[in-house]
Structure formats: C-alpha cells, structure tokens
Design an enzyme around this catalytic site. Structure first.
Site, PDB file in Angstrom:
ATOM      1  N   ILE A  82      10.939  31.008  -7.260  1.00 28.26           N
ATOM      2  CA  ILE A  82       9.715  30.310  -7.663  1.00 28.26           C
ATOM      3  C   ILE A  82       9.732  30.142  -9.180  1.00 28.26           C
ATOM      4  CG2 ILE A  82       7.193  30.435  -7.707  1.00 28.26           C
ATOM      5  CD1 ILE A  82       7.605  32.497  -5.275  1.00 28.26           C
ATOM      6  N   LYS A  83       9.542  28.895  -9.610  1.00 27.58           N
ATOM      7  CA  LYS A  83       9.617  28.617 -11.046  1.00 27.58           C
ATOM      8  C   LYS A  83       8.199  28.499 -11.594  1.00 27.58           C
ATOM      9  CE  LYS A  83      12.884  25.699 -13.609  1.00 27.58           C
ATOM     10  NZ  LYS A  83      13.549  24.375 -13.583  1.00 27.58           N
ATOM     11  N   VAL A  84       7.915  29.265 -12.631  1.00 28.92           N
ATOM     12  CA  VAL A  84       6.589  29.199 -13.268  1.00 28.92           C
ATOM     13  C   VAL A  84       6.795  28.983 -14.768  1.00 28.92           C
ATOM     14  CG1 VAL A  84       5.434  30.678 -11.560  1.00 28.92           C
ATOM     15  CG2 VAL A  84       6.459  31.723 -13.595  1.00 28.92           C
TER      16      VAL A  84
END
Ligand code: G3P
Length: 217
Positions: A82-84
């Site tokens: 998951i890219k934040v």
C-alpha cells in the site's frame, strides 16, 4: 539489488517479467491515468504477473481514509504494497497498516527527515524521488546516500526504493550508494544492456566465427 518496473502497462510488465529479473512493480495515480485502466482491474492483472510487491497508491488525504483505501487495495492480492504519501496523515496510516502486517511504501520522499519518520512508522519501503530533486537542481543521489547512512546507523529495516529514475546513470548511481531497490520505467531498464563496444565486439566475434566454418549445434 531489486528491480521494480514503474508502470501500469501490462505489456511492458509482461515483457520484463519474462526475463525473470523483475522483482516488483510500482504504480501511482498518474500511471493509472496513463494506462486508461480501472485501478483494481489493472492492479489485479499486474499482481498475477509478478510474484513480488506491487505498489498501489491511496488517494485520500486523511489517515482514516488512507487506511480504509489501503485495506481495500490490499484485498486485490497478497502481494500488494500500500502506497501512502509522506504527510503526517500518511505516516499515521503507515503505522497502522504496517502494524497489521501489511507492506507499506511511503512515497513522495524528498528529505532525510521524512525518511526517518517513514522508518519509525514501520514502512516496508521508502521512495525518495531522485529525478524530481535533480529537476530543481538538488542532488537526488545525495539524498539516497544520506538515508542509507541513517538507516544503517539505527538498523532500520525499511528498504530504500530509489524512484523517479530517469536514466541508466541513476540506476548505477543508486546501486553504488546502496539503494535496496530501484523502480524505473521499463524503457530505462531495457537500456541497461546497451553498450557500443558490446555490439562491436559481438560483430567481430561472429565475423571470425564465420571464417572457421564450424557449428556448435
Ligand atoms: O515512482 C515514482 C515515479 O513514478 C515518479 O517518476 O518521473 O514522474 O518523477 P517521475
């Protein structure tokens, strides 16, 4: 050093995956837009082609929204990272999502201090953007070097994922200063093999081989 492809184009990913050298993929909202595909559909296809981490980016601006989107994206496949973004909300979301045992890639990193926060929040990957720093006449590679030193000083296990790579020199330089992963457009990765002396040498070997009249098979 691990190689990730920075693209959401299925054909490009398949071609690189076929070499057996591709360790993962990174996408972002701009790359999804360029692909013209639905994020969940295209990400699912990418995850089926590549065993390693496939980064899919959240777009909410608040931590709760990022966490909810991250959990939704993680349902696509086991290998989703998951890219934040590197904001306080992103750091909070990273802490929660990594605490749940999920892979998290903290993106849009432009300083060593930002990288420290991501590591403390349990990020699997930190993504410093080399090319965009170079674009404004700062030294992207110096940032990779700084992060390497800091992470080694404290034994942080967060992997340095050199991003916004624009040239083959960026790849060799990232390797030289100890980046764990590079993510690059497939066109740049493909250029790594090119050298005029290789072509010239091969031509000469084949010309001489022809003169021997021999065959190996
Ligand atoms: O992985 C991030 C990367 O896609 C950004 O690259 O060339 O848009 O700065 P660029």
């Amino acid at each position: 050093m691990k190689f990730f492809a920075d693209t959401a184009e299925i054909d490009e990913i398949r071609e690189l995956a076929d070499t057996g050298l591709l360790d993962g993929v990174t996408t972002n909202p701009s790359l999804i837009m360029k692909s013209g595909r639905d994020i969940k559909e295209v990400t699912k296809e990418i995850c089926a082609l590549v065993d390693g981490p496939v980064s899919a980016e959240t777009v909410a601006l608040d931590a709760e929204g990022m966490i909810a989107e991250g959990r939704e994206l993680a349902k696509i496949a086991e290998n989703i990272a998951i890219k934040v973004p590197l904001t306080w909300a992103g750091i909070k979301a990273c802490k929660v999502l990594s605490g749940e045992g999920r892979m998290v890639n903290v993106t849009l990193c432009f300083s060593a201090n930002q990288a420290i926060l991501a590591a403390k929040a349990g990020a699997t990957f930190i993504s410093p953007f080399i090319g965009r720093l170079d674009d404004i006449n700062l030294d992207g590679m110096e940032l990779i070097e700084d992060i390497r030193t800091i992470y080694d000083n404290y034994g942080f296990e967060t992997q340095i994922l050199a991003a916004s790579i624009r040239s083959v020199n960026h790849i060799a330089d990232s390797a030289r200063v100890g980046a764990d992963v590079i993510t690059a457009p497939p066109a740049v990765i493909k250029k790594m093999v090119a050298h005029p002396l290789t072509d010239k040498g091969l031509d000469a070997f084949l010309a001489d081989w022809g003169k021997t009249g021999q065959k190996i098979l």
